[in-house]
Write a protein that holds these residues in place. Structure first.
Motif, PDB file in Angstrom:
ATOM      1  N   ASN B  18       7.202   4.567  -3.506  1.00  0.00           N
ATOM      2  CA  ASN B  18       8.304   5.481  -3.676  1.00  0.00           C
ATOM      3  C   ASN B  18       9.729   4.732  -4.727  1.00  0.00           C
ATOM      4  O   ASN B  18      10.309   5.439  -5.157  1.00  0.00           O
ATOM      5  N   THR B  19      10.017   3.785  -4.299  1.00  0.00           N
ATOM      6  CA  THR B  19      10.753   3.265  -4.866  1.00  0.00           C
ATOM      7  C   THR B  19      10.358   2.515  -6.709  1.00  0.00           C
ATOM      8  O   THR B  19      11.905   3.559  -7.511  1.00  0.00           O
ATOM      9  N   ARG B  20       9.192   2.768  -6.989  1.00  0.00           N
ATOM     10  CA  ARG B  20       8.746   3.027  -8.652  1.00  0.00           C
ATOM     11  C   ARG B  20       9.148   4.257  -8.761  1.00  0.00           C
ATOM     12  O   ARG B  20       9.881   4.628 -10.120  1.00  0.00           O
ATOM     13  N   ARG B  21       8.619   5.516  -8.654  1.00  0.00           N
ATOM     14  CA  ARG B  21       9.451   6.340  -8.437  1.00  0.00           C
ATOM     15  C   ARG B  21      11.163   6.829  -8.911  1.00  0.00           C
ATOM     16  O   ARG B  21      10.764   7.544  -9.522  1.00  0.00           O
ATOM     17  N   ILE B  22      11.606   6.448  -7.404  1.00  0.00           N
ATOM     18  CA  ILE B  22      12.967   6.466  -8.042  1.00  0.00           C
ATOM     19  C   ILE B  22      13.881   5.939  -8.906  1.00  0.00           C
ATOM     20  O   ILE B  22      14.174   5.926  -9.631  1.00  0.00           O
ATOM     21  N   ILE B  23      13.248   4.200  -9.089  1.00  0.00           N
ATOM     22  CA  ILE B  23      13.507   3.512 -10.910  1.00  0.00           C
ATOM     23  C   ILE B  23      12.750   4.393 -12.272  1.00  0.00           C
ATOM     24  O   ILE B  23      13.877   4.511 -12.675  1.00  0.00           O
ATOM     25  N   GLU B  24      12.030   4.769 -11.901  1.00  0.00           N
ATOM     26  CA  GLU B  24      11.944   5.865 -13.130  1.00  0.00           C
ATOM     27  C   GLU B  24      12.153   7.028 -13.459  1.00  0.00           C
ATOM     28  O   GLU B  24      13.194   7.382 -14.603  1.00  0.00           O
ATOM     29  N   GLY B  25      12.793   8.469 -11.842  1.00  0.00           N
ATOM     30  CA  GLY B  25      14.153   8.524 -11.934  1.00  0.00           C
ATOM     31  C   GLY B  25      15.448   8.598 -12.708  1.00  0.00           C
ATOM     32  O   GLY B  25      15.979   9.168 -13.642  1.00  0.00           O
ATOM     33  N   ILE B  26      16.288   6.750 -11.848  1.00  0.00           N
ATOM     34  CA  ILE B  26      16.764   6.753 -12.796  1.00  0.00           C
ATOM     35  C   ILE B  26      16.573   6.027 -14.292  1.00  0.00           C
ATOM     36  O   ILE B  26      17.536   6.448 -15.340  1.00  0.00           O
ATOM     37  N   GLU B  27      15.918   5.741 -14.933  1.00  0.00           N
ATOM     38  CA  GLU B  27      15.604   6.120 -16.348  1.00  0.00           C
ATOM     39  C   GLU B  27      15.151   6.821 -17.167  1.00  0.00           C
ATOM     40  O   GLU B  27      16.624   6.534 -17.708  1.00  0.00           O
ATOM     41  N   ALA B  28      14.695   8.003 -16.289  1.00  0.00           N
ATOM     42  CA  ALA B  28      14.908   9.414 -16.745  1.00  0.00           C
ATOM     43  C   ALA B  28      16.034   9.328 -17.280  1.00  0.00           C
ATOM     44  O   ALA B  28      16.568   9.797 -17.847  1.00  0.00           O
ATOM     45  N   ALA B  29      16.711   9.625 -15.869  1.00  0.00           N
ATOM     46  CA  ALA B  29      18.430   9.994 -15.773  1.00  0.00           C
ATOM     47  C   ALA B  29      19.166   9.384 -17.083  1.00  0.00           C
ATOM     48  O   ALA B  29      19.961  10.440 -17.899  1.00  0.00           O
ATOM     49  N   LYS B  30      19.383   8.242 -16.789  1.00  0.00           N
ATOM     50  CA  LYS B  30      19.887   7.491 -18.244  1.00  0.00           C
ATOM     51  C   LYS B  30      19.782   7.525 -19.617  1.00  0.00           C
ATOM     52  O   LYS B  30      20.430   8.123 -20.008  1.00  0.00           O
ATOM     53  N   ALA B  31      18.636   8.015 -19.404  1.00  0.00           N
ATOM     54  CA  ALA B  31      17.750   8.904 -21.057  1.00  0.00           C
ATOM     55  C   ALA B  31      18.663  10.019 -21.159  1.00  0.00           C
ATOM     56  O   ALA B  31      18.697  10.324 -22.742  1.00  0.00           O
ATOM     57  N   ARG B  32      18.923  10.813 -20.232  1.00  0.00           N
ATOM     58  CA  ARG B  32      19.583  12.117 -20.442  1.00  0.00           C
ATOM     59  C   ARG B  32      20.620  12.307 -20.437  1.00  0.00           C
ATOM     60  O   ARG B  32      21.651  13.225 -20.925  1.00  0.00           O
ATOM     61  N   GLY B  33      21.308  10.989 -20.285  1.00  0.00           N
ATOM     62  CA  GLY B  33      23.262  10.697 -20.564  1.00  0.00           C
ATOM     63  C   GLY B  33      23.419  10.957 -18.948  1.00  0.00           C
ATOM     64  O   GLY B  33      24.687  11.875 -18.880  1.00  0.00           O
ATOM     65  N   ALA B  34      23.044  11.139 -18.444  1.00  0.00           N
ATOM     66  CA  ALA B  34      23.720  11.692 -17.025  1.00  0.00           C
ATOM     67  C   ALA B  34      24.435  10.400 -16.059  1.00  0.00           C
ATOM     68  O   ALA B  34      23.944   9.398 -16.703  1.00  0.00           O
ATOM     69  N   ASP B  35      25.872  10.736 -15.282  1.00  0.00           N
ATOM     70  CA  ASP B  35      26.644   9.437 -14.818  1.00  0.00           C
ATOM     71  C   ASP B  35      25.982   9.222 -13.513  1.00  0.00           C
ATOM     72  O   ASP B  35      26.798   8.259 -13.336  1.00  0.00           O
ATOM     73  N   LEU B  36      25.330  10.269 -12.823  1.00  0.00           N
ATOM     74  CA  LEU B  36      24.660  10.253 -11.714  1.00  0.00           C
ATOM     75  C   LEU B  36      23.370  11.097 -10.793  1.00  0.00           C
ATOM     76  O   LEU B  36      23.664  12.378 -11.789  1.00  0.00           O
ATOM     77  N   VAL B  37      22.973  10.576 -10.925  1.00  0.00           N
ATOM     78  CA  VAL B  37      21.019  11.528 -10.487  1.00  0.00           C
ATOM     79  C   VAL B  37      21.180  11.393  -8.858  1.00  0.00           C
ATOM     80  O   VAL B  37      21.535   9.997  -8.045  1.00  0.00           O
TER      81      VAL B  37
END
Lengths: 610, 610
Positions: B18-37
């Motif tokens: 779960n932690t790995r998936r969440i961190i991957e989600g954070i990185e993906a959101a950063k790559a999309r320019g998100a301020d909040l995920v």
């Protein structure tokens, strides 16, 4: 004013039976000159009714039962437990309530405030808590009426924000009456006595405490109703595991007197070790007969080991219940015996069954189950099936035969070799020359399960399961094989407790052959097999399991307790990865504060310590 | 401010995953320019963790996961779901919380207020409700953050006394963010969309609604996360039954814009009918890869019958969920298909299994189960075992062979005659000349169960169960025989739904042979046997069962609906007296608002309508 407590055995959803019992209780209390008779929590419908409470039809039947019961009140007040609809738009549809019936009418209804929602309890699923508190005036007295858990917060139970008696005491009641459905576990009776006393001490009032008795699938209610005066003296008490009625006088000053000598809870307790089938009927139903006053009892035999008296801090919160620091296999073993016998007897009686069948292996688990079943149902109603396999030792059959001959129950010897070989031959095109493995062990176990179920189906027996808690915890059993059966008799006893209870059974004479107690445990599914090939020694395993299951200690805490870290990892993994097996297991008679089944709810698909 | 929603598939208690998936989600959101995920409810530990929440060790691991995740935040805010300890002495030990992590720190924690405790939900068992409500200030915005059920009371849900958004709205938030773990049933997606819209309408704010996806034993989370602007327009939506991420801009005035064209929830929905094993991996874990934007999807095929849109009145309270007045076998059958395929796939993947084995009888239940399993796991990973008995008809084996040859899955023919006769011969000394009875039928069924389990044990398969809801309701099955298996695929589908889903499977080509769909259902355990010998016709039985089980109608209501009173009494008695069988059944993939198993909890030892 004379107040009677009726300790009765109800049948969930059986309104005809429960109503009849309550009316019989009313008549018996009238005959004793009582002004008020108290029954237990949800006595009208039985506890716990679970999702039946979501059926409008079920609630209508509760109402109809109340209508029937109130016709029998006349000059005696009747306090019964029954759900009542929540008239407000908001909140759950029902309250868990105490009803005062008198002069043919419903005079008062009081709602339960503290709704246990932990372990085996799910009351928040169904009930709205009370948000108002009022005493019940009756015949010049001011009664503080509460329901079960309501007296388990004295202001220091962290589970709850309310303390109903703190509210009620402001209205100057002159006694406390509590309607309970408080289940047995080997530690709970002491806690219950202590909480009644703590309430009496805090509020300076006498307590009339009425508990249910009888088993409801997994949950055994053990009775032990009592009347305690304001000084903390037990004026009258009912025995455990039996129906009965007690009466005491509450005077105008709120003092309690009894016509008989005051008794202590200890001497009121009884142990019934030889239960004939006739006694079974008396416990559960005694149709037609009035409720009997509990006769004077012999003192309860002292258990081999007792815990030191524990302070009741968080009361009924399960976090406080499991504070026995280490597994004590002998703890209250006599009461465990009574709970299991009642659990078997009530299961059969309430399901409408009379005959049990048990796979008798010559091992200690099936021996103990057989002895308990014979005590519960009578030896002629318990059939043993001995099913030797090619890997069974000579002594297994001999020991099982000796056991049944001692107990006097019928038995058959049905070798499984032919069935086992037919399976192997049928599967040969698929299995080829692959080596003997767990699959072949399981075929033997399932062949036995199938044979016992076939005899059960043919002749109308119910199969009792013999798996113990250590096996269920570790997954050391075969689904549909030795895990088959309708009721798990030993599923809440660790192996060390199985031995302790077997020794208790043998305390006067050798019922279970010495050889069964002495030999090393084995499933006998391959040559020379021992439990210890697959599991740690029970002397190590059981205390570890207890710490993990009852006390919820994690790997770090267990290491600090001195358990080997690798062993901890191995055992916890066994427990967690075998949840899928326990999920398909039959109901288990609960005797501990944390039983597998409805009291312990963990995910199957999960990866935690596994 | 750009807000991303990450719809992910978690594994209960698997903190590493779960932690790995969440961190991957954070990185993906950063790559999309998100301020909040935003992640879903209890994303850190998986939902529902059940009694694992009572382990201090489990909560420590939650804390450790939060510590790991917050290190990956930096300039992006992260909203994750995770339990948090209740620091107060009173109340349950935990809150179900949303955590805002930002700049490496925990910036805010908000507690869930409305704790569902009905049907499959037990949140009052573990969590204390929130008693205070505050918006979360973040990057100049004022976020109203709630958890799942919190948005399901708009002031008119009778289950609850609180309305969290009514509290939060007083602090002038500029958007709503909801972290959900909202499960699939065939009626729930519409209700979910309606409740999001009702909140948007009432509060005049946009809603960022993030749901979980993936199956947890019985419970399938179907995703369908969405971003709705303040006018009620769905700006972005994620598909059902798949992982994905969407992003939208929240401007300084609280308006939502998307770089892409707005999509309707309908077109965002997808149906995946041919799932290769590789796709299975993508759904559940996609290890290492970033979360993918959902690609444009083909429109969802219209189901044959839809309910009229229903008003969302009592919202998530199950009393409102079951307001589909009559059984509609075709209702959302395409989504039921997807839920079952995901349910099988995730069960295997998360348990660490790859291969399924199924007893293939030539009947429709096993045919449908086999087709679903092949779609979920890939045909080469699904083994069928055909086990004709002396009473099997010729066409049964032929139909089952045709089915497996169409599906392309391996199969074996293993006749049970030899095993069956060995049982009869072994039991002959006991059975003597007694006539053929249910016992002999059950021996056949259990011989099959034993053979399948033996092959499963020998080669590492997991047995899928094929019992349907009509059979489980009426007890028309053999414990340890056709009721054996690790996962119940069809246990929440009435027989009429089994037919509807089989027709759906066959919509493009004849996967399930026509003959299997056409022939009269039979257990084939005695000559010429038909289901209709023991049960009412399914066209009568299923609507009656639906009214009793899903809609909790009693005998009086059923009579008013026109059901024959004697039939009602007979069927309700079958349902209630067979609870002991269902109690030993495996977990069932839940697709209805009232599934047997964890969602329906009734006593075994009881006498109500039985």
């Amino acid at each position: 004013m004379k107040i009677a407590l009726a300790q009765q055995n109800y049948h969930i959803g059986n309104f005809e039976h429960n109503t009849r019992r309550i009316i019989e209780g009313i008549e018996a209390a009238k005959a004793r000159g009582a002004d008020l008779v108290v029954f237990s929590e949800l006595s009208v419908c039985g506890y716990p009714p679970r999702d039946f409470l979501e059926f409008e039809d079920f609630i209508r039947r509760c109402d109809q039962a109340i209508d029937e019961i109130r016709k029998h009140t006349g000059t005696i007040g009747v306090l019964v437990g029954c759900p009542v609809r929540n008239p407000a738009r908001e909140g759950k549809d029902l309250f868990n309530a105490a009803w005062l019936l008198y002069e043919g009418e419903v005079k008062a209804i009081r709602h339960k405030t503290l709704l246990p929602t932990y372990d085996i309890f799910d009351e928040n699923r169904y009930f709205e808590p009370s948000f108002e508190w009022n005493i019940v005036p009756f015949k010049g007295h001011r009664l503080a009426v509460t329901v079960c858990e309501d007296i388990w917060n004295l202001g220091d139970n962290p589970l709850y924000r309310q303390c109903p008696m703190d509210r009620l005491i402001t209205q100057s009641p002159d006694c406390m009456i509590n309607l309970s459905a408080s289940p047995f576990d080997y530690a709970h009776a002491e806690e219950r006595g202590a909480i009644v006393r703590a309430n009496v001490d805090k509020y300076g009032l006498p307590m009339f405490y009425c508990n249910a008795v009888g088993s409801q699938t997994e949950i055994v209610f053990d009775g032990g109703s009592m009347i305690m005066d304001a000084s903390g003296r037990i004026v009258r008490a009912l025995p455990f595991f039996e129906e009965g009625m007690i009466v005491a006088e509450l005077d105008a000053q709120g003092r309690v007197a009894s016509h008989e000598e005051a008794v202590s809870a200890g001497t009121a307790h009884t142990t019934r070790t030889t239960a004939a089938p006739a006694a079974a009927g008396a416990t559960a139903a005694a149709p037609g007969g009035p409720v009997q006053e509990a006769a004077p009892r012999a003192p309860r035999p002292a258990a081999a080991v007792h815990t030191a008296p524990r302070a009741v801090t968080a009361a009924s919160g399960e976090f406080s219940r499991t504070d026995i620091e280490v597994l004590q296999p002998e703890l209250n073993i006599d009461r465990i015996y009574e709970a299991l016998v009642l659990g078997i007897r009530d299961y059969f009686q309430k399901m409408g069954f009379t005959k049990a069948i048990i796979a008798s292996s010559g091992g200690i688990d099936s021996a103990l189950t057989l002895a308990l079943a014979c005590d519960a149902l009578g030896a002629p109603h318990v059939r043993a099936v001995l099913m030797p396999s090619p890997y069974s030792s000579e002594h297994s059959v001999a020991d099982a035969v000796t056991l049944s001959e001692t107990l006097g129950n019928p038995y058959d010897i049905v070798p499984i070799r032919e069935v086992y070989e037919a399976f192997l031959h049928t599967l040969q095109p698929l299995f080829g020359d692959l080596p003997f493995s767990l699959a072949e062990e399981n075929i033997q176990s399932r062949s036995r399960g199938n044979i016992v179920m076939s005899i059960a189906n043919k002749f109308g027996y119910i199969m009792l399961n013999t798996s113990n808690k250590s096996e269920l915890a570790t997954g050391y059993g075969t689904l549909y094989g030795d895990m088959a059966g309708g009721l798990g008799v030993l599923g809440d006893l660790y192996k060390l407790q199985v031995y302790a209870l077997s020794r208790f059974i043998n305390r006067d004479r050798e019922v279970i052959p010495r050889n069964i107690l002495d030999k090393a445990p084995s499933a006998e599914l391959r040559p020379g097999q021992k439990d210890s090939d697959s599991l740690p020694e029970y002397a190590v395993l059981d205390p570890l399991l207890y710490q993990y299951i009852e006390r919820r200690q994690g790997p770090a805490e267990l290491a600090r307790q001195g358990f080997d870290a690798a062993l901890v990892a191995r055992v916890l993994k066994m427990v967690n990865t075998n949840e899928y097996k326990r999920n398909q297991f039959c109901p288990i008679i609960r005797v501990s504060p944390k039983a597998f089944g409805i009291g312990r709810r963990v995910p199957i698909v999960a990866k935690y310590l596994g």
